[in-house]
Design an enzyme around this catalytic site. Sequence first.
Site, PDB file in Angstrom:
ATOM      1  N   LYS A   1       0.854  -1.184   0.000  1.00 51.14           N
ATOM      2  CA  LYS A   1       0.000   0.000   0.000  1.00 51.14           C
ATOM      3  C   LYS A   1       0.892   1.236   0.000  1.00 51.14           C
ATOM      4  O   LYS A   1       1.718   1.420   0.882  1.00 51.14           O
ATOM      5  CB  LYS A   1      -0.897  -0.019   1.239  1.00 51.14           C
ATOM      6  CG  LYS A   1      -1.773   1.209   1.355  1.00 51.14           C
ATOM      7  CD  LYS A   1      -2.756   1.075   2.503  1.00 51.14           C
ATOM      8  CE  LYS A   1      -3.568   2.337   2.673  1.00 51.14           C
ATOM      9  NZ  LYS A   1      -4.530   2.223   3.774  1.00 51.14           N
TER      10      LYS A   1
ATOM     11  N   LYS B   1      -2.256  -1.477  -3.811  1.00 50.30           N
ATOM     12  CA  LYS B   1      -3.140  -0.319  -3.730  1.00 50.30           C
ATOM     13  C   LYS B   1      -2.335   0.965  -3.826  1.00 50.30           C
ATOM     14  O   LYS B   1      -1.330   1.055  -3.143  1.00 50.30           O
ATOM     15  CB  LYS B   1      -3.862  -0.389  -2.372  1.00 50.30           C
ATOM     16  CG  LYS B   1      -4.741   0.777  -2.077  1.00 50.30           C
ATOM     17  CD  LYS B   1      -5.299   0.638  -0.684  1.00 50.30           C
ATOM     18  CE  LYS B   1      -6.044   1.901  -0.360  1.00 50.30           C
ATOM     19  NZ  LYS B   1      -6.437   1.948   1.015  1.00 50.30           N
TER      20      LYS B   1
HETATM   21  C1  PBG Z   1      -7.492   3.125   5.756  1.00 47.38           C
HETATM   22  C2  PBG Z   1      -7.764   3.070   4.314  1.00 47.38           C
HETATM   23  C3  PBG Z   1      -7.600   4.089   3.338  1.00 47.38           C
HETATM   24  C4  PBG Z   1      -8.104   3.557   2.159  1.00 47.38           C
HETATM   25  C5  PBG Z   1      -8.515   2.251   2.415  1.00 47.38           C
HETATM   26  N1  PBG Z   1      -8.273   1.970   3.750  1.00 47.38           N
HETATM   27  C6  PBG Z   1      -7.135   5.474   3.483  1.00 47.38           C
HETATM   28  C7  PBG Z   1      -5.723   5.751   3.770  1.00 47.38           C
HETATM   29  O1  PBG Z   1      -4.887   4.871   3.916  1.00 47.38           O
HETATM   30  O2  PBG Z   1      -5.424   6.937   3.905  1.00 47.38           O
HETATM   31  C8  PBG Z   1      -8.201   4.277   0.844  1.00 47.38           C
HETATM   32  C9  PBG Z   1      -9.225   3.741  -0.104  1.00 47.38           C
HETATM   33  C10 PBG Z   1      -9.592   4.652  -1.215  1.00 47.38           C
HETATM   34  O3  PBG Z   1      -8.980   5.711  -1.458  1.00 47.38           O
HETATM   35  O4  PBG Z   1     -10.560   4.301  -1.900  1.00 47.38           O
HETATM   36  N2  PBG Z   1      -6.188   3.162   6.128  1.00 47.38           N
END
Ligand code: PBG
Length: 324
Positions: free
Chosen positions: A195, A248
Amino acid sequence: MVFPEYRPRRMRKNEVFRSLIRETNLSTSQLIYPIFVIPGKNKREEIPSMPGIFRLSVDQLAKEAQECLSLGVHSVILFGLPEKKDGMGSGAHQKDGIIQRAIKELKNKQPKLMVITDVCLCEYTDHGHCGCIINNDVDNDATLEILAKTALSHATAGADMVAPSDMMDGRIAEIRNCLDENNFESVPIMSYAVKYASSFYGPFRDAADCAPQFGDRKTYQMDPANSREALREATLDVDEGADILMVKPAVAYLDIISRLREEFDLPVAAYHVSGEYSMIKAAAEKGWIDGNKVMEETLLSIKRAGADIIITYFAKEMAKRLHR
Ligand code: PBG
């Protein structure tokens, strides 16, 4: 094979030819639809930066689930906004917390729906970080225990699968051990293994009210410039017991999806995130692109890169297009 013996156009004559040799196909069974759950009753609030996506109160979930199922989308991933936030994100693991109530409601009313939960603290902490803060820093090891408790509370409420998105080191092992010790050895972990610290999460942070109140997430989420490191992150999660590896965001990271697909034999998921959704919606609203066609081409590219599973706000719309 060279021209004129080989003519690629021979096999592109019409849709029957084209579909006969199509290498990649989208299927509703591999789409996961994200749902935002909010406190209150009878609430269905459209998210301004994500046209077509709503924040729903628990009583609205069964109807939403019914729609997903009728379209052939059998899996959802839940994000919760708690009534109250605090420094430790304790709302994330309350027995009657927002997500725990949402899981029970869905499992009661629509038992066929696969309910996946996002395991993270950022929606539950008043500072908006994905872990607890000690000495002005997100404390890795202190956060692990809270994450494991959160995952356990989701499994206890009936979640079919948990998906940790916090990016703390060691959390897959911690969660796996905790689930196993409590007889949830059959609940799989879909790890947000790779991520990135991405600006494509902007609309989500509005939707889930979880923007960090100080600093950023660069001390735990990955540097967008790195791809070899993605393999190390994924290796750790495989060794710790992840069942699915996620990358992601998706489109700006197709090379990473493709590398994971080549290096690992676990299923690979890709999260087509909020900003990626909103950009297509915005350009389509302006009439600059054909939104439906760009949606399909985009999701296809994620599949073609090697993702088995796509988490996308387009899941329902794509399903409608596939059923045409
Ligand atoms: C929580 C999380 C996030 C997303 C999914 N889980 C936000 C982040 O990490 O700031 C983002 C998902 C999206 O942008 O659709 N940590």
